[in-house]
Every structure is written in structure tokens, then in C-alpha cells.
Design an enzyme around this catalytic site. Structure first.
Site, PDB file in Angstrom:
ATOM      1  N   LYS A 122       0.829  -1.217   0.000  1.00  0.00           N
ATOM      2  CA  LYS A 122       0.000   0.000   0.000  1.00  0.00           C
ATOM      3  C   LYS A 122       0.852   1.251   0.000  1.00  0.00           C
ATOM      4  CE  LYS A 122      -4.587  -1.393   1.008  1.00  0.00           C
ATOM      5  NZ  LYS A 122      -5.889  -1.097   1.541  1.00  0.00           N
ATOM      6  N   LYS A 204      -5.245  -8.652  -7.740  1.00  0.00           N
ATOM      7  CA  LYS A 204      -6.605  -8.908  -7.264  1.00  0.00           C
ATOM      8  C   LYS A 204      -7.544  -7.747  -7.616  1.00  0.00           C
ATOM      9  CE  LYS A 204      -7.053  -7.086  -2.621  1.00  0.00           C
ATOM     10  NZ  LYS A 204      -7.929  -7.110  -1.491  1.00  0.00           N
ATOM     11  N   LYS A 207     -11.734  -2.521  -4.997  1.00  0.00           N
ATOM     12  CA  LYS A 207     -12.764  -1.490  -5.194  1.00  0.00           C
ATOM     13  C   LYS A 207     -12.176  -0.105  -5.428  1.00  0.00           C
ATOM     14  CE  LYS A 207     -14.165  -2.316  -0.561  1.00  0.00           C
ATOM     15  NZ  LYS A 207     -12.925  -2.333   0.233  1.00  0.00           N
TER      16      LYS A 207
END
Ligand code: AQP
Length: 339
Positions: A122, A204, A207
């Protein structure tokens, strides 16, 4: 519709899980997490949390965050989670999460946090905002779980490291102060599947990725059709399940198998002699048929704001009551003076 504080049965094993309101949930969130929650709710004492505190580790637009949080609650009910049977709540409504998180911060080592792969991923993805919350995220997650003395935590492959650190923190704390926390186990859902991005099928589905990479649970039929039509496949034309060499096609097959419950072999066999067009068209129908009834219910809940509010208030009340029991014990053990 009247909603009372949810009664939590004592004897069943307790499960806690959460989802961030960092966007509209995708088919990945649904297949990998949410639909399993419904199955678990018969057997376990379940708490499902809208993890809004976690979501601000990445910058969120305030109005959107509010809307996404409310929508998420409506979606949880739309997939069949009964707020009378499950505790549905917003994390920020239960301040004990932040309080316990601070205490646990002081029982966690920098070295342990530095090894977390999600932090590395991240912080690479959001290099302009590598904040301390992103770094200590697993400690807040440990607080989420330990506050409720959860026995089981449903985890995908990406979360096993965080569960491990939670277990380590709980064991360390218990070692110093006695049995304060239940040390949770991972729960690996029977019907788990990892759904990949439609545009980059080796990553993956998320959203917060660009819109054409995912199917949102609120996408209309036209959008679903368009996104699946544009999904990356390959230059070959045979339909086979081979995630390494044919990640795009394999991902579409995985989604179909997860949503229909049919085995991969049966699905692959049904496409013998057919091309990618047939796979995409069949999958489009399956996805639309799955999401349409959920969207209908979602719209009903969204049109009843008073009921949504009642549900989140009742959820917060029950969650707070449970959280308080653990937090009071922790405060006492650590040596804080009772007010
Ligand atoms: N693609 C996926 N396939 C299967 N399971 C998935 N989950 C997420 N994406 C997939 C599972 O959904 C649960 C809730 O996830 P989350 O919202 O708390 O965080 P996340 O894993 O970071 O989800 P996203 O969609 O990727 O969110 P952003 O874009 O905000 O980072 C988890 O159990 C997760 O395993």
C-alpha cells in the site's frame, strides 16, 4: 420497521469480520468475503463491521466516505445479513477500537510492523501518503478482533500475516497480565475464491482501482456487460482453467464457478468448441442474475434511511457493550485509575 439492540447469544463461537467503505464493494469482496458471512451467521455469533477507521489510511473524500459507509450497511442487509441475528456496526461508532489500539501500540514492536507486506504494497501504491496509520493498521485490526474476544476470523490469503500479528500481540499481553484476550484462529471459508482484476488479471480485483478493473455490486446490467466484454483474455481462443498461462480466462471461469456453484471441470466442459464470446456472454448473465435481486433489496433499504439509522445505532450499542467489557479489563490490568 423497528430495530432493537441486537441480543448476542452467549454460547456460539464468535466471529468478527469487516469490510472497508473505501469504494463500492466489488464482485471480489462479495465472492471472497460477504456471501460467506451470510452462511456463517446461522452457525456462529457474528459481528460484521464497516471498517471506516481503517479506510482513512488512504485519503477519502468525506461526503463519499459517508455515502459509501451507509451503502455498505444497506448492502450487508441486502445480501441477507439479518441485523437481529448479526451485529452490524460502524467501527467509528465504537470508540473502544481506537482506545484499545493505542494500548496495543505500546505492546507491538516496530520490527514486527515493518515486516507487513500489505504496508509495503500500500505504501508503494500511495507513495504520496505513507502515513503512520498505514503502518499501524494491523494493530487497529488486532484491537478490532481482540475487543470482542473473537474465536474465529475469516481470512483471505492476503490477511494471514495480520492475523498472525494479532495472535502474537494477544499472546504477549496475556503472558504479562493473565488471560485477558481470546487468541483467535483463522477461519478459512469453504467457498473462498480470489477474484482478479478484469484488466490486470494477475492482480486482485480491488474497489479502489480504476472502474473498468472491477464489477461493483451496484453496477447496472449495461455496465456489467460492457466490463466483461472488455475484460482482458489472451490471443489464444481455447477455454481452459490455467491461472498461470491464461489468467484472464481463468479469472472469468473462477467467477462463474463461484457464483453458480458448478465445478470448474463442468464449466470448462460446457464451453468445449466455443470461444471467448460465449464465455463472456454466459458469465454476463450469471453476474446480472446474481446482483439484480441484491440491488433490488439494496434500493429498498436505501429508501428507508430511518431504518438504516436504527440498525447502525442498535449495532453500535451492542458492539460497545461487548467492547467495554474487554477494554475495562485491559485498562485495569495495565494500571489506569478507574474513573
Ligand atoms: N479480489 C478479491 N477476491 C476475493 N476476496 C477479496 N476481498 C477483497 N478483494 C477480494 C476480501 O474482501 C474482504 C473485505 O476487504 P476490505 O474492503 O476490508 O479490504 P481489501 O481486501 O483491501 O479490499 P479491496 O476491495 O482491495 O479494497 P481497497 O481497494 O480499498 O484496498 C476481505 O476479507 C478481503 O480478503
Amino acid at each position: 420497521m423497528e430495530q432493537q439492540a441486537t441480543a448476542v447469544p452467549e454460547k456460539k463461537q464468535r466471529i468478527l469480520s469487516g469490510i472497508q467503505p473505501s469504494g463500492t464493494p466489488t464482485l471480489g469482496n462479495y465472492i471472497g468475503a460477504m456471501r460467506n458471512w451470510k452462511l456463517l451467521s446461522d452457525e456462529y455469533d457474528c459481528l460484521y463491521m464497516i471498517a471506516d477507521l481503517h479506510s482513512i489510511t488512504v485519503r477519502q473524500e468525506p461526503a463519499k466516505l459517508r455515502q459509501q459507509s451507509t451503502q455498505l450497511l444497506a448492502l450487508l442487509m441486502a445480501i441477507g445479513l439479518d441485523p437481529e441475528k448479526n451485529v452490524l456496526f460502524l467501527q467509528s461508532h465504537v470508540p473502544q477500537h481506537a482506545q484499545l489500539s493505542w494500548v496495543l501500540n505500546c505492546y507491538t514492536y516496530m520490527g514486527e510492523m515493518s515486516r507487513m507486506t500489505q504496508f509495503k504494497d500500500k505504501s508503494a501504491k500511495h507513495s504520496d501518503n505513507i502515513n503512520c496509520g498505514l503502518f499501524t493498521y494491523p494493530i487497529l485490526m488486532a484491537a478490532d478482533i481482540l475487543l470482542y474476544q473473537a474465536n474465529l476470523v475469516p481470512v483471505g490469503a492476503d490477511q494471514t500475516q495480520h492475523l498472525e500479528i494479532c495472535r502474537d500481540i494477544a499472546t504477549r499481553f496475556n503472558g504479562i497480565y493473565g488471560n485477558v484476550f481470546t487468541v483467535p484462529e483463522g477461519y478459512f471459508p469453504k467457498f473462498g475464491a480470489k477474484v482478479m482484476s478484469l484488466q490486470e488479471p494477475t492482480r486482485k480485483m480491488s474497489k479502489s482501482d480504476p472502474d473498468d478493473c472491477f464489477i461493483s455490486m451496484l453496477d447496472n446490467a449495461d455496465n456489467i456487460r460492457r466490463k466483461i466484454k472488455r475484460a482482458v483474455t489472451d490471443s489464444d481462443s481455447s477455454i481452459a482453467y490455467d491461472p498461470e498461462n491464461k489468467p484472464g480466462v481463468s479469472n472469468l471461469l473462477t467467477i462463474q464457478s463461484a457464483l453458480t456453484g458448478e465445478s470448474m471441470d463442468a464449466i470448462v466442459a460446457s464451453y468445449e468448441g466455443k470461444g471467448y464470446g460465449a464465455l463472456k456472454s454466459q458469465l454476463t448473465d450469471v453476474v446480472i442474475d446474481t446482483l439484480a435481486p441484491i440491488q433490488d433489496k439494496f434500493n429498498q433499504y436505501m429508501n428507508d434511511k430511518a431504518y438504516l439509522e436504527q440498525v447502525w445505532r442498535a449495532g453500535a450499542e451492542t458492539a460497545s457493550r461487548l467492547a467495554d467489557r474487554t477494554l475495562s479489563k485491559v485498562m485495569k490490568k495495565v494500571g489506569f485509575v478507574a474513573r
